[in-house]
Design a protein around this motif. Structure first.
Motif, short mmCIF file in Angstrom:
data_model
loop_
_atom_site.label_atom_id
_atom_site.label_comp_id
_atom_site.label_asym_id
_atom_site.label_seq_id
_atom_site.Cartn_x
_atom_site.Cartn_y
_atom_site.Cartn_z
N VAL A 42 44.51 -51.81 -38.47
CA VAL A 42 44.32 -50.84 -39.55
C VAL A 42 43.06 -50.05 -39.26
O VAL A 42 42.00 -50.63 -39.02
N VAL A 43 43.18 -48.71 -39.26
CA VAL A 43 42.04 -47.85 -38.92
C VAL A 43 41.74 -46.89 -40.06
O VAL A 43 42.64 -46.31 -40.66
N PHE A 44 40.45 -46.75 -40.35
CA PHE A 44 39.96 -45.80 -41.34
C PHE A 44 39.10 -44.78 -40.59
O PHE A 44 38.06 -45.14 -40.02
N VAL A 45 39.54 -43.53 -40.61
CA VAL A 45 39.03 -42.52 -39.68
C VAL A 45 38.36 -41.37 -40.44
O VAL A 45 39.00 -40.72 -41.28
N SER A 46 37.10 -41.12 -40.13
CA SER A 46 36.41 -39.98 -40.71
C SER A 46 37.10 -38.67 -40.32
O SER A 46 37.60 -38.54 -39.19
N CYS A 70 44.34 -44.39 -42.41
CA CYS A 70 44.24 -43.06 -43.01
C CYS A 70 42.88 -42.45 -42.74
O CYS A 70 41.98 -43.10 -42.22
N THR A 71 42.74 -41.17 -43.11
CA THR A 71 41.44 -40.51 -43.07
C THR A 71 40.66 -40.84 -44.35
O THR A 71 41.23 -41.29 -45.34
N THR A 72 39.35 -40.60 -44.31
CA THR A 72 38.46 -41.12 -45.35
C THR A 72 37.55 -40.06 -45.96
O THR A 72 37.40 -38.96 -45.43
N ALA A 73 36.91 -40.46 -47.05
CA ALA A 73 35.77 -39.71 -47.61
C ALA A 73 34.48 -40.47 -47.35
O ALA A 73 33.47 -40.25 -48.00
N GLY A 74 34.51 -41.35 -46.38
CA GLY A 74 33.39 -42.22 -46.02
C GLY A 74 33.96 -43.58 -45.63
O GLY A 74 35.05 -43.95 -46.05
N VAL A 86 34.75 -44.40 -37.10
CA VAL A 86 36.05 -45.05 -37.24
C VAL A 86 35.80 -46.54 -37.46
O VAL A 86 35.04 -47.16 -36.71
N VAL A 87 36.41 -47.11 -38.49
CA VAL A 87 36.36 -48.55 -38.73
C VAL A 87 37.76 -49.10 -38.53
O VAL A 87 38.72 -48.59 -39.12
N ALA A 88 37.88 -50.10 -37.67
CA ALA A 88 39.19 -50.68 -37.35
C ALA A 88 39.19 -52.17 -37.66
O ALA A 88 38.23 -52.88 -37.34
N MET A 89 40.29 -52.63 -38.26
CA MET A 89 40.45 -54.05 -38.57
C MET A 89 41.67 -54.58 -37.82
O MET A 89 42.79 -54.12 -38.06
N TRP A 182 45.26 -37.50 -44.32
CA TRP A 182 46.31 -37.97 -43.42
C TRP A 182 46.46 -39.48 -43.51
O TRP A 182 45.48 -40.20 -43.72
N VAL A 183 47.70 -39.95 -43.32
CA VAL A 183 47.96 -41.38 -43.16
C VAL A 183 48.62 -41.59 -41.79
O VAL A 183 49.24 -40.68 -41.24
N PHE A 184 48.46 -42.80 -41.26
CA PHE A 184 48.92 -43.11 -39.90
C PHE A 184 50.09 -44.09 -39.93
O PHE A 184 50.04 -45.13 -40.59
N HIS A 185 51.10 -43.75 -39.17
CA HIS A 185 52.26 -44.63 -38.98
C HIS A 185 53.02 -44.16 -37.74
O HIS A 185 53.17 -42.97 -37.50
N GLY A 186 53.48 -45.14 -36.95
CA GLY A 186 54.32 -44.80 -35.80
C GLY A 186 53.63 -43.98 -34.74
O GLY A 186 54.28 -43.18 -34.05
#
Length: 390
Positions: A42-46, A70-74, A86-89, A182-186
């Motif tokens: 799972v990635v949270f992307v500035s 998805c993209t973030t507000a922080g 970018v924070v990835a779990m 934006w959200v991420f899938h596939g």
């Protein structure tokens, strides 16, 4: 530069990248997670990074791993509050089983279609977890385009379809631009879309919701609204911005995002109060909300409590309940951050998150069970794996 929190033996390994470009960020994340067998990433992307390029680069380096986010507000990183990163779990396959579905074309989303997708997802999830005869070890994560204005409809479809599986999540952000999220899938970045992930784990967990407001006796009634677009035109039969300013004690000429962050309104649902945050004042004096509104809705002016104290107490209670917490996966409203910044408590809140391992992102809205809320920290506390005897 990349930072790693934890080791390959952790159930969730967190990596943070803060580089000059999306290719370098993808390199750092893929390299540090290469040795771990993951159920998903799972990635949270500035929005500092091009989201389409980033997810294409990362998926190319990790083709066998389902990647969501998805993209973030922080970002909520191992070091606390962060931006332009970018924070990835990485969720260890030994402790998590997942199934996921995207939801596209949210602007024309129908509840019956959403229920159909959720039913398919639940069927796949049941097949993957058929050796387990109960669902109280499962939860859902939802990431949704924060500009779609369809969160309530989608939550309604999901809540009606998933039975006992609770859902938390966040609405994707775009910094403070409010233009495109934006959200991420596939292996792709999507707008006007959401992704729902069902997760089974043998680890203990608790859902949580935290805000630092309490109701006052001051009420306002929505007397005219554009429900479809979340616009309140009149409150108490007066121009909305003017009446809101009077109720909270502000000059209507000074209404801005920081004003709304410090003075949210609350709605009462099922005996509990939930924040309904305002995004902006429109030129005609109407108010644009982040959450669904309706004519006849009663809005209660909120009074602030100490956000550090309230949040610290909740994290302590969850830790005591679970015995030990390996991580708090958190979804925090960007207006909550702005309010804390305005009160000059950023350093204390960031340190509180760092110390308690609160990892996630800052949102344009939060999901909690059946509700879409604002100005809140929602999420899930994950306990630690019991150590097997030697």
């Amino acid at each position: 530069m990349a930072k790693q929190n934890g080791s390959a033996t952790d159930s969730i390994v967190v990596v943070q990248a803060k580089t000059t470009g999306p290719r370098e960020a993808a390199d750092e994340i893929a390299r540090q997670l290469a040795a771990i067998e993951l159920a998903m990433l799972v990635v949270f992307v500035s929005p500092f990074y091009d989201p389409q390029q980033f997810i294409a680069e990362l998926s190319g380096r990790m083709p066998d791993i389902p990647i969501f986010g998805c993209t973030t507000a922080g970002e909520l990183s191992p070091g606390g509050w962060e931006e332009d990163s970018v924070v990835a779990m990485g969720f260890d396959a030994a402790d998590f089983v997942i199934a996921a579905r995207p939801l596209f074309d949210l602007s024309t989303f129908r509840v019956d279609h959403g229920r159909s997708i959720c039913t398919e997802l639940q069927s796949e999830f049941a097949q993957r977890t058929e050796h387990c005869d109960h669902t109280d070890d499962s939860f859902g994560l939802l990431f949704i385009d924060g500009m779609c204005q369809r969160e309530e409809t989608i939550m309604s479809a999901i809540y009606a379809s998933l039975g006992d599986i609770p859902v938390v999540g966040g609405s994707a952000g775009d910094g403070l631009r409010f233009e495109k999220s934006w959200v991420f899938h596939g292996g792709e970045a999507h707008t006007d879309a959401a992704v729902l992930i069902l997760i089974r784990t043998r680890l203990p967990f608790r859902l949580f919701k935290c805000d630092h407001f309490e109701p006052t006796s001051t009420k306002m009634v929505v007397t005219e609204a554009d429900i479809e677009h979340r616009i309140v035109k009149e409150l108490n039969a007066e121009p909305a911005a003017l009446e809101y300013s009077r109720a909270v004690g502000l000059s209507d000429s000074k209404l801005e995002l920081f004003s709304f962050a410090a003075h949210p309104v609350l709605v009462r649902v099922g005996g509990a109060y939930y924040a309904r945050s305002i995004q902006r004042t429109n030129p005609d004096g109407s108010l644009q909300f982040f959450c669904a509104i309706d004519e006849g809705m009663v809005l209660t002016v909120a009074r602030e409590r100490d956000p550090i104290d309230v949040t610290s107490r909740l994290l302590k209670e969850l830790t005591e309940d679970l015995g030990e917490v390996s991580m708090f996966i958190g979804f925090e409203c960007v207006l909550r951050r702005l309010d804390v910044e305005q009160r000059q408590l950023s350093r204390e809140m960031s340190e509180l998150y760092r110390r308690n391992k609160v990892i996630g992102f800052q949102t344009y809205g939060e999901q909690y069970r059946s509700m879409h809320v604002n100005q809140t920290l929602t999420g899930i506390a994950i306990g630690k794996r019991a150590v097997a005897p030697q």
